[in-house]
Enzyme design. Structure first.
Site, PDB file in Angstrom:
ATOM      1  N   HIS A   1       0.845  -1.193   0.000  1.00  0.00           N
ATOM      2  CA  HIS A   1       0.000   0.000   0.000  1.00  0.00           C
ATOM      3  C   HIS A   1       0.879   1.241   0.000  1.00  0.00           C
ATOM      4  O   HIS A   1       1.993   1.239   0.555  1.00  0.00           O
ATOM      5  CB  HIS A   1      -0.913   0.003   1.217  1.00  0.00           C
TER       6      HIS A   1
ATOM      7  N   GLU B   1       0.795   4.038   1.615  1.00  0.00           N
ATOM      8  CA  GLU B   1       1.180   4.583   2.913  1.00  0.00           C
ATOM      9  C   GLU B   1       2.342   3.805   3.527  1.00  0.00           C
ATOM     10  O   GLU B   1       3.276   4.396   4.086  1.00  0.00           O
ATOM     11  CB  GLU B   1      -0.014   4.556   3.880  1.00  0.00           C
TER      12      GLU B   1
ATOM     13  N   CYS C   1      -2.481  -0.226   7.216  1.00  0.00           N
ATOM     14  CA  CYS C   1      -1.704   1.005   7.119  1.00  0.00           C
ATOM     15  C   CYS C   1      -1.796   1.810   8.415  1.00  0.00           C
ATOM     16  O   CYS C   1      -0.805   2.413   8.850  1.00  0.00           O
ATOM     17  CB  CYS C   1      -2.197   1.847   5.953  1.00  0.00           C
TER      18      CYS C   1
ATOM     19  N   CYS D   1      -6.202   2.075   5.588  1.00  0.00           N
ATOM     20  CA  CYS D   1      -6.868   0.845   6.010  1.00  0.00           C
ATOM     21  C   CYS D   1      -6.306   0.403   7.364  1.00  0.00           C
ATOM     22  O   CYS D   1      -5.338   0.990   7.864  1.00  0.00           O
ATOM     23  CB  CYS D   1      -6.667  -0.241   4.964  1.00  0.00           C
TER      24      CYS D   1
END
Length: 249
Positions: free
Chosen positions: A67, A69, A100, A97
């Protein structure tokens, strides 16, 4: 600089640095979408300077953990170290999410800003990992700024994938959070102890020692992956050797 305050029918003053950083995230989201990723972009900045940035790399590397992030956090930690992250802001086009959000909390980032909410799987609105203020867990809660440039981020999703983007919106997977008035952003927690500090204490004795190969006979080194192939995926050396002998046969 002003931005529309969702649900308030007016405008609120927004820090121009925050606006510029989120605009860059939206640009990153378009870059990622152009190569087959979800339109999500993230960056980490300190005092108006970008430290690290990324798009998602899930499809390119066939890895659900890639991801934007998490990648940005890893890059920033390598560049400025752990302690300096408390002075940084993480920006993302979509609410982080749970995975993250956990990384954000354990890394100790001081501030988090995002454009679109994620009511179904959000690390704040659904699971409240970003806002968890329990003792002896994550340490200080980061200052939270939701809804920054939400209209622009929403427009990027619709323009890139008109039908699918609207379907995602109608299904409730994305939303436009209300922008908080200046001075009303979530205050930081008073707790300073964190899980990351406890882990650092546990591992301190090993920092001065070279990392050991967990597999016998240096097998770990032989299985390390290097980037190869047009799709950017790594291919272990042992597999490449097998393919080479098969081609020669």
């Amino acid at each position: 600089m002003t931005d529309e305050a969702q649900g308030h029918g007016g405008t609120l003053d927004i820090d121009p640095i925050d606006t510029a950083m989120m605009a860059r995230c939206i640009e990153l989201s378009r870059i990622g979408a152009a190569v087959g990723e979800l339109p999500i972009g993230s960056l980490i900045a300190r005092r108006g300077q970008i430290i690290a940035e990324s798009t998602n790399e899930i499809m390119r590397l066939t890895d659900e953990s890639r991801h934007a992030e998490i990648i940005a956090i890893a890059r920033a930690r390598n560049l400025i170290g752990d302690d300096a992250l408390s002075e940084c802001t993480l920006y993302s086009t979509v609410e982080p999410c749970p995975m993250c959000a956990f990384c954000i909390r354990t890394a100790g980032l001081g501030r988090v800003a995002f454009a679109l909410g994620s009511p179904v799987v959000g690390g704040l609105s659904r699971w409240n990992i970003l806002g968890d203020d329990r003792r002896f867990l994550f340490g200080r809660v980061p200052e939270l700024l939701p809804g920054l440039l939400a209209d622009e981020a929403h427009r990027a999703w619709i323009e890139l994938r008109p039908i699918t983007g609207r379907a995602i919106w109608l299904a409730g997977f994305l939303s436009k959070p209300k922008i908080k008035a200046p001075g009303s952003a979530s205050p930081r927690s008073r707790y300073r102890f964190s899980l990351r500090k406890l882990i650092s204490l546990f591992l301190r004795q090993y920092k001065s020692q070279p990392a050991a190969d967990p597999l016998p006979d240096n097998a770990g080194k032989k299985l390390r992956c290097d980037a190869a192939g047009k799709d950017g995926r790594a291919q272990p050396a042992a597999i490449r050797a097998g393919l080479g002998s098969r081609n020669q046969a």
